[in-house]
Design an enzyme around this catalytic site. Structure first.
Site, PDB file in Angstrom:
ATOM      1  N   PRO A  29       1.554  -1.423   3.244  1.00  0.00           N
ATOM      2  CA  PRO A  29       2.706  -0.514   3.267  1.00  0.00           C
ATOM      3  C   PRO A  29       2.413   0.911   2.812  1.00  0.00           C
ATOM      4  O   PRO A  29       2.845   1.857   3.449  1.00  0.00           O
ATOM      5  CB  PRO A  29       3.709  -1.180   2.321  1.00  0.00           C
ATOM      6  CG  PRO A  29       3.324  -2.622   2.308  1.00  0.00           C
ATOM      7  CD  PRO A  29       1.837  -2.653   2.498  1.00  0.00           C
ATOM      8  N   LYS A  30       1.659   1.092   1.727  1.00  0.00           N
ATOM      9  CA  LYS A  30       1.371   2.444   1.248  1.00  0.00           C
ATOM     10  C   LYS A  30       0.600   3.224   2.311  1.00  0.00           C
ATOM     11  O   LYS A  30       0.943   4.353   2.657  1.00  0.00           O
ATOM     12  CB  LYS A  30       0.581   2.395  -0.054  1.00  0.00           C
ATOM     13  CG  LYS A  30       0.171   3.770  -0.565  1.00  0.00           C
ATOM     14  CD  LYS A  30      -0.763   3.647  -1.745  1.00  0.00           C
ATOM     15  CE  LYS A  30      -1.473   4.964  -1.953  1.00  0.00           C
ATOM     16  NZ  LYS A  30      -2.713   4.830  -2.686  1.00  0.00           N
ATOM     17  N   MET A  31      -0.452   2.596   2.840  1.00  0.00           N
ATOM     18  CA  MET A  31      -1.264   3.222   3.892  1.00  0.00           C
ATOM     19  C   MET A  31      -0.415   3.523   5.118  1.00  0.00           C
ATOM     20  O   MET A  31      -0.515   4.592   5.714  1.00  0.00           O
ATOM     21  CB  MET A  31      -2.352   2.227   4.310  1.00  0.00           C
ATOM     22  CG  MET A  31      -3.738   2.680   4.127  1.00  0.00           C
ATOM     23  SD  MET A  31      -4.833   1.372   4.685  1.00  0.00           S
ATOM     24  CE  MET A  31      -5.264   0.643   3.119  1.00  0.00           C
TER      25      MET A  31
END
Length: 185
Positions: free
Chosen positions: A142-144
């Site tokens: 998710p962060k990426m």
């Protein structure tokens, strides 16, 4: 305002070799100007930089990206550097050696090769335009994914929170340190 003031006085590696700026700064070392980087190649390079960045210092990630671009130009004779064609042509064992400066380089090389094939077959040779598509790629969390969508497509679908954002939010009193034990909290 205080954060902007503080950051205006400090130059950090992320300012020049963070994932969003890597395509520009690394290509420049190979005499590829920013205006000559095709948008599709910028998006791909951004995604690869993000995939390689997990648990790796920015400077080491930049070296890995530079190695891939130089190999693409010098050995594959692709003057645009890191393109989808280059990723598809680079043997996985060679990719491992090119990115050995990053943590978990064997696994990441495998993910990058799988991703290149998926981009070709399922995403019209470009990175996905939505979070579901981005998260379907191996090794992309998710962060990426949120960072890729923001920088590649200008979409703000969420905020990528990692340990650093978590630490700063507690330090600045934006969250209750007793209730907020992890970045997920």
């Amino acid at each position: 305002t205080r954060v902007r003031l503080m950051r205006s006085k400090i130059i950090t590696p992320v300012d020049s070799v963070g994932c969003a700026s890597l395509p520009v700064t690394v290509n420049a070392k190979c005499d590829i100007k920013q205006e000559d980087i095709e948008p599709k190649n910028y998006r791909l390079q951004l995604l690869v930089a993000l995939m390689l960045s997990a648990q790796t210092k920015d400077e080491l990630n930049a070296q890995a990206m530079l190695n891939i671009i130089r190999y693409s130009i010098e050995e594959l004779h692709i003057p645009k550097g890191l393109t989808l064609e280059a990723l598809l042509r680079i043997d996985e064992k060679i990719l491992v050696s090119l990115i050995k400066t990053v943590g978990f380089h064997n696994r990441k090389a495998h993910y990058v090769k799988q991703t290149a094939q998926l981009l070709l077959e399922e995403f019209e040779s470009d990175i996905p335009t939505d979070l579901v598509g981005i998260l379907s790629l191996p090794g992309v969390g998710p962060k990426m994914g949120l960072l890729a969508l923001q920088k590649a497509w200008g979409k703000m679908d969420g905020i990528g929170v990692d340990v650093h954002v978590h630490r700063l939010c507690k330090m600045w009193g934006w969250v209750d340190a007793k209730k907020c034990k992890t970045a997920d909290h």
